[in-house]
Design a protein around this motif. Sequence first.
Motif, mmCIF file in Angstrom:
data_model
loop_
_atom_site.group_PDB
_atom_site.id
_atom_site.type_symbol
_atom_site.label_atom_id
_atom_site.label_comp_id
_atom_site.label_asym_id
_atom_site.label_seq_id
_atom_site.Cartn_x
_atom_site.Cartn_y
_atom_site.Cartn_z
ATOM 1 N N HIS A 1 -17.982 28.303 10.601
ATOM 2 C CA HIS A 1 -17.188 27.017 9.978
ATOM 3 C C HIS A 1 -18.786 26.956 8.986
ATOM 4 N N GLY A 2 -18.308 26.572 7.503
ATOM 5 C CA GLY A 2 -19.487 26.261 6.662
ATOM 6 C C GLY A 2 -19.176 26.021 5.518
ATOM 7 N N HIS A 3 -20.026 26.752 4.616
ATOM 8 C CA HIS A 3 -19.107 26.535 2.990
ATOM 9 C C HIS A 3 -20.437 26.712 1.417
ATOM 10 N N PRO A 4 -19.916 27.816 0.941
ATOM 11 C CA PRO A 4 -20.989 28.321 -0.116
ATOM 12 C C PRO A 4 -21.895 27.073 -0.430
ATOM 13 N N LEU B 1 -28.944 16.708 26.363
ATOM 14 C CA LEU B 1 -28.443 17.805 26.077
ATOM 15 C C LEU B 1 -30.004 18.946 25.986
ATOM 16 N N ASP B 2 -28.964 20.135 26.943
ATOM 17 C CA ASP B 2 -30.656 21.157 26.569
ATOM 18 C C ASP B 2 -30.610 22.134 25.625
ATOM 19 N N VAL B 3 -31.848 23.011 25.497
ATOM 20 C CA VAL B 3 -32.192 23.713 24.183
ATOM 21 C C VAL B 3 -30.965 24.588 23.912
ATOM 22 N N ALA B 4 -29.463 25.160 24.821
ATOM 23 C CA ALA B 4 -28.705 26.183 24.199
ATOM 24 C C ALA B 4 -27.677 25.162 24.093
ATOM 25 N N ALA B 5 -27.160 23.929 24.731
ATOM 26 C CA ALA B 5 -26.302 23.112 24.485
ATOM 27 C C ALA B 5 -26.884 22.037 22.747
ATOM 28 N N ALA B 6 -27.780 21.467 22.990
ATOM 29 C CA ALA B 6 -28.289 21.730 21.332
ATOM 30 C C ALA B 6 -27.667 22.291 20.545
ATOM 31 N N ALA B 7 -28.432 23.526 20.746
ATOM 32 C CA ALA B 7 -28.164 24.842 18.953
ATOM 33 C C ALA B 7 -26.747 24.762 19.368
ATOM 34 N N ARG B 8 -25.835 24.703 20.288
ATOM 35 C CA ARG B 8 -24.131 25.246 19.763
ATOM 36 C C ARG B 8 -23.565 24.028 19.280
ATOM 37 N N LEU B 9 -23.856 22.667 19.634
ATOM 38 C CA LEU B 9 -23.403 21.760 19.064
ATOM 39 C C LEU B 9 -23.992 20.900 17.420
ATOM 40 N N GLY B 10 -25.872 20.969 17.869
ATOM 41 C CA GLY B 10 -26.129 21.026 16.265
ATOM 42 C C GLY B 10 -25.506 21.939 15.143
ATOM 43 N N VAL B 11 -25.327 22.822 15.694
ATOM 44 C CA VAL B 11 -24.819 24.147 14.329
ATOM 45 C C VAL B 11 -23.701 23.907 13.993
ATOM 46 N N TRP B 12 -22.476 23.357 14.691
ATOM 47 C CA TRP B 12 -21.451 23.583 14.227
ATOM 48 C C TRP B 12 -21.355 22.278 13.898
ATOM 49 N N LEU B 13 -21.689 20.768 14.348
ATOM 50 C CA LEU B 13 -21.391 19.633 13.603
ATOM 51 C C LEU B 13 -22.180 19.851 12.202
ATOM 52 N N HIS B 14 -23.169 20.707 12.069
ATOM 53 C CA HIS B 14 -23.711 20.756 10.821
ATOM 54 C C HIS B 14 -22.690 21.406 9.790
ATOM 55 N N ALA B 15 -22.240 22.744 10.352
ATOM 56 C CA ALA B 15 -21.488 23.562 9.497
ATOM 57 C C ALA B 15 -20.386 22.617 9.154
ATOM 58 N N ARG B 16 -19.542 22.484 10.279
ATOM 59 C CA ARG B 16 -18.635 20.902 9.772
ATOM 60 C C ARG B 16 -18.335 20.013 8.542
ATOM 61 N N ALA B 17 -20.132 19.001 8.698
ATOM 62 C CA ALA B 17 -20.408 18.189 7.285
ATOM 63 C C ALA B 17 -20.233 19.219 6.687
ATOM 64 N N GLY B 18 -20.821 20.366 5.848
ATOM 65 C CA GLY B 18 -20.847 20.967 4.522
ATOM 66 C C GLY B 18 -19.643 21.635 4.347
ATOM 67 N N GLU B 19 -18.771 21.597 5.130
ATOM 68 C CA GLU B 19 -17.080 22.525 5.408
ATOM 69 C C GLU B 19 -16.821 21.398 4.744
ATOM 70 N N ARG B 20 -16.896 19.881 5.354
ATOM 71 C CA ARG B 20 -15.769 18.506 4.526
ATOM 72 C C ARG B 20 -16.803 18.692 3.427
ATOM 73 N N LEU B 21 -18.066 18.782 3.469
ATOM 74 C CA LEU B 21 -17.970 17.787 1.685
ATOM 75 C C LEU B 21 -17.779 19.188 0.670
ATOM 76 N N GLY B 22 -18.278 20.197 1.366
ATOM 77 C CA GLY B 22 -18.463 21.371 0.627
ATOM 78 C C GLY B 22 -17.163 21.317 -1.077
ATOM 79 N N GLU C 1 -20.720 10.700 11.252
ATOM 80 C CA GLU C 1 -19.170 10.364 11.502
ATOM 81 C C GLU C 1 -18.177 11.245 12.601
ATOM 82 N N LEU C 2 -18.637 12.477 12.301
ATOM 83 C CA LEU C 2 -18.816 14.245 12.869
ATOM 84 C C LEU C 2 -19.067 13.779 14.289
ATOM 85 N N LEU C 3 -20.166 13.755 14.895
ATOM 86 C CA LEU C 3 -21.092 13.276 15.824
ATOM 87 C C LEU C 3 -19.965 12.416 16.622
#
Length: 500
Positions: free
Chosen positions: A426-429, A452-473, A490-492
């Motif tokens: 996911h994500g947006h230019p 969350l442990d570090v691996a779980a936080a990384a997976r959820l965090g990067v996905w939320l961040h990319a989806r937010a950028g996609e929505r606003l993009g 909102e996404l969280l």
Amino acid sequence: MSHRNDPLPLALYRAAQVRELDARLIAAGTPGFELMQRAAQAVWRALRRRWPDAREVTVLAGRGNNAGDGYLLAALAQHSGWRVRVLAVGDPGQLGGDAASACAEARAAGVAIEPWSECAPLRGVLVDALLGTGLNGAVREPYAQAIRLANASGLPVLAVDIPSGLCADTGRVLGVALQAELTVTFIGLKLGLYCLDGPDYCGALVFDDLRGDPALLASVAPAALRLSAGSLPRLAPRPRNAHKGLFGHVLLVGGDLGFGGAALLAAESCLRSGAGLVSLATRDEHVPALLARRPEVMARGVQSSFQLQDLLAQADVLVLGPGCGQGAWGRGLLAGLGALDKPQVWDADALNLLAAAQLTPPSGNWLVTPHPGEAARLLDCTTAEVQADRPAAALALARRLNAVVLLKGLGSLVATPAGELYLCDHGHPAMAGAGLGDVLAGLLGALLAQGLDVAAAARLGVWLHARAGERLGRGGRGLAAADLIETLRELLEEHSPCLK
């Protein structure tokens, strides 16, 4: 890549793994020629759905099994009354095995097969059956010429399995690659379709498992897994009598002179993503502005590591690096923090100082968030080498640092020291701007603070961040990093509701 609503599998494979799956399907009793026929039928279905009124197709054929798929597709189109030509860029006389049988079937169907010429007219939908997934080096002539002319034709292109010239393992363009509008891929999704240049070249993506036995297809462990809402960790709902002490205290260290905004973005993102308490150690000069904008953040001006001691004693999670610079102030504050037994996020100049051997890293339970340039410095290689094989670079860095690595960029990757690899498609230019990494660092700190442990936080965090950028993009260019923060909240909530 326009495949957001397609029911695509999560598993991603390197080319050698897909070849192994193909061999296992054949060994289990499905003849190779039958698999080739199923592939051609899948391409034919996809072609008619995408261009129902085209009625004309030109197949560009090489001399391997990818060409065999193209010859059988040509036969299907011929039988359906379409105008069909095959331009043989690879000599049909050099075809062997199933590909030779496919060429013979096309001839028997009355398909016109002509040798490639730069003067040959291109018409209708172009079907790329040139090179397939086995390509490792730069595209050679006359294939390179055929690809260049197809790209310049302005005609729609359907790629069989993968656009010719694109590395199936890394998404790197090997000199020149065909720009497809639609790619139909088989048996297993190729990792390169999602990395680096892959999404820009494959267009819309259609997958067909060629009716392979699901248990057999699951017998080869994938190289990576795509992140999806259903596979991501979730934060637990909060009890009615919740209080701030239950959701962690995050200490962020950063914001040297001229970089206070980075520290503020990280702190505000951390607060808005649910951390119970957020403290920020920064330059004295930044504290008034930070308090005016976000008074909920406990901002303190510090000049030395001694002044951090009481803050460190209270903190559950550390986020180090946003805007800290590489000067004496940042080095002095970060020195020794790696020895603390707390979950940590290292970002930005914390990574540059680490690469310069100015800091000692934690021994475990930490997360690093490099962009390709920072990853290159940590691996002592060039940025081009990192980008040439992003999955390999992420895994190598995770092993070297004994850390979870979030390698940012198109197809952001999460790698663990144990060799697990996850990809966010996911994500947006519009996200190509300053400060978005700081927002991500703060979000990751908040997820760690909430359990969350570090691996779980990384997976959820990067996905939320990319989806937010996609929505606003969708609004186009000019996306500011601060715009993401409310959308992340909102996404969280959509993903992990605060109440049951």
